[in-house]
Design a protein around this motif. Structure first.
Motif, short mmCIF file in Angstrom:
data_model
loop_
_atom_site.label_atom_id
_atom_site.label_comp_id
_atom_site.label_asym_id
_atom_site.label_seq_id
_atom_site.Cartn_x
_atom_site.Cartn_y
_atom_site.Cartn_z
N ARG A 13 17.65 3.30 6.39
CA ARG A 13 17.92 2.04 7.11
C ARG A 13 16.70 1.61 7.91
N ASN A 14 16.13 2.55 8.65
CA ASN A 14 14.95 2.22 9.46
C ASN A 14 13.78 1.78 8.58
N TYR A 15 13.62 2.44 7.46
CA TYR A 15 12.54 2.11 6.52
C TYR A 15 12.71 0.69 5.98
N ILE A 16 13.93 0.34 5.59
CA ILE A 16 14.19 -0.99 5.04
C ILE A 16 13.96 -2.07 6.10
N PHE A 17 14.48 -1.86 7.31
CA PHE A 17 14.30 -2.85 8.37
C PHE A 17 12.82 -2.99 8.74
N GLU A 18 12.12 -1.87 8.78
CA GLU A 18 10.69 -1.89 9.08
C GLU A 18 9.92 -2.63 7.99
N SER A 19 10.33 -2.43 6.74
CA SER A 19 9.67 -3.11 5.62
C SER A 19 9.85 -4.62 5.72
N TYR A 20 11.07 -5.05 6.04
CA TYR A 20 11.31 -6.48 6.21
C TYR A 20 10.42 -7.06 7.32
N GLN A 21 10.32 -6.33 8.43
CA GLN A 21 9.52 -6.81 9.56
C GLN A 21 8.04 -6.88 9.20
N GLU A 51 0.84 -1.19 0.00
CA GLU A 51 0.00 0.00 0.00
C GLU A 51 0.88 1.25 0.00
N GLN A 52 0.24 2.41 0.04
CA GLN A 52 0.96 3.69 -0.04
C GLN A 52 2.10 3.75 0.99
N GLY A 53 3.28 4.16 0.50
CA GLY A 53 4.43 4.33 1.38
C GLY A 53 5.23 3.07 1.61
N GLU A 54 4.81 1.95 0.99
CA GLU A 54 5.49 0.68 1.24
C GLU A 54 6.35 0.26 0.06
N THR A 55 7.22 -0.72 0.32
CA THR A 55 8.04 -1.33 -0.72
C THR A 55 8.05 -2.83 -0.52
N CYS A 56 8.61 -3.57 -1.45
CA CYS A 56 8.58 -5.03 -1.40
C CYS A 56 9.91 -5.57 -0.90
N SER A 57 9.90 -6.19 0.28
CA SER A 57 11.14 -6.68 0.87
C SER A 57 11.71 -7.88 0.11
N ILE A 58 10.82 -8.69 -0.49
CA ILE A 58 11.32 -9.82 -1.29
C ILE A 58 12.09 -9.30 -2.50
N THR A 59 11.57 -8.22 -3.11
CA THR A 59 12.28 -7.58 -4.22
C THR A 59 13.65 -7.08 -3.76
N MET A 60 13.69 -6.47 -2.57
CA MET A 60 14.96 -5.95 -2.05
C MET A 60 15.94 -7.08 -1.79
N ALA A 61 15.45 -8.21 -1.29
CA ALA A 61 16.33 -9.36 -1.03
C ALA A 61 16.93 -9.88 -2.33
N CYS A 62 16.13 -9.91 -3.38
CA CYS A 62 16.64 -10.34 -4.70
C CYS A 62 17.70 -9.36 -5.20
N CYS A 63 17.47 -8.08 -4.95
CA CYS A 63 18.44 -7.05 -5.36
C CYS A 63 19.78 -7.27 -4.66
N MET A 64 19.72 -7.48 -3.34
CA MET A 64 20.93 -7.62 -2.56
C MET A 64 21.72 -8.87 -3.00
N GLY A 65 21.01 -9.92 -3.37
CA GLY A 65 21.67 -11.15 -3.76
C GLY A 65 21.89 -11.28 -5.25
N HIS A 66 21.48 -10.24 -6.01
CA HIS A 66 21.59 -10.25 -7.47
C HIS A 66 20.94 -11.52 -8.05
N LYS A 67 19.76 -11.84 -7.51
CA LYS A 67 19.04 -13.04 -7.94
C LYS A 67 17.79 -12.67 -8.73
N LYS A 68 17.26 -13.67 -9.43
CA LYS A 68 16.02 -13.48 -10.16
C LYS A 68 14.85 -13.43 -9.18
N SER A 69 13.80 -12.72 -9.57
CA SER A 69 12.63 -12.60 -8.72
C SER A 69 11.95 -13.95 -8.51
N GLU A 70 11.52 -14.20 -7.29
CA GLU A 70 10.78 -15.42 -6.97
C GLU A 70 9.30 -15.14 -6.76
#
Length: 210
Positions: free
Chosen positions: A121-129, A72-91
């Protein structure tokens, strides 16, 4: 766009971070039903949702899907971020639930901003949680709740994210989201209608009292 970002992220992001997002981010509008990310795609940008809602799906080898959670508004996708960090294809697969406005931020800035901005940093950690909590809720509903309870929770959530008590999905689309059959969904919806919880129409479902 700056005023929108300040309104949504102003209490969490530093103003210099917002300026950088404006500088490097690409603002795009998507229509309801448009696919934003498919399983197997490489992730090149991080989505920041400015308006609207996006549903994130898991897909098996047979092409069957299961709804994981909504953005929803103001959010991001943590699974997408995890793929970015690992340079992996989207699951996962991401589809616009409603018309949406999104700022796409190139992947390389994610790590730079983690070191540079406390707000990021806080935004990313909050998104993961938040996403972890929603995934645990999804697992719990599948493992411990009957399908009729899952259907009610699904309809409530969909109504919330779309800000509309009129659900315009077909019975088959709902069945896809809940990983079950159309016949079962139609039977349960009819049961809820008999209980005066909703009204079934030809092209939509009107929620009354779930």
């Amino acid at each position: 766009m700056k005023e929108e970002l300040i309104k949504i992220f102003g209490t969490r992001f530093e103003r210099s971070l917002i300026d950088e997002i404006i500088l490097v981010g690409k603002c795009t509008r998507v229509s309801s039903g448009e696919t934003l990310m498919n399983v197997g795609n490489y992730v090149k940008s991080i989505p920041l949702l400015i308006s609207g809602a996006v549903k994130v799906m898991r897909e098996d080898d047979n092409g069957d899907e299961l709804l994981l959670y909504y953005l929803e508004q103001g959010e991001t996708c943590s699974i997408t971020m995890a793929c970015c960090m690992g340079h992996k294809k989207s699951e996962v697969k991401a589809i616009a639930e409603t018309e949406a406005k999104i700022v796409m931020v190139p992947v390389k800035y994610m790590e730079l901003w983690l070191a540079k901005y406390k707000g990021w940093r806080n935004y990313i950690f909050e998104s993961y949680q938040n996403r972890l909590n929603e995934l645990l809720f999804t697992v719990d509903t599948i493992a411990f709740k009957n399908l009729d309870e899952r259907l009610i929770a699904y309809l409530k959530k969909k109504s919330k994210v779309t800000k509309d008590n009129s659900i315009k999905n077909t019975h088959q689309e709902i069945a896809y989201d809940l990983h079950t059959s159309r016949v079962v969904i139609s039977r349960l919806l009819k049961k809820l209608e008999n209980m005066k919880k909703l009204t079934l129409h030809r092209n939509h479902i009107q929620i009354l009292d779930l």
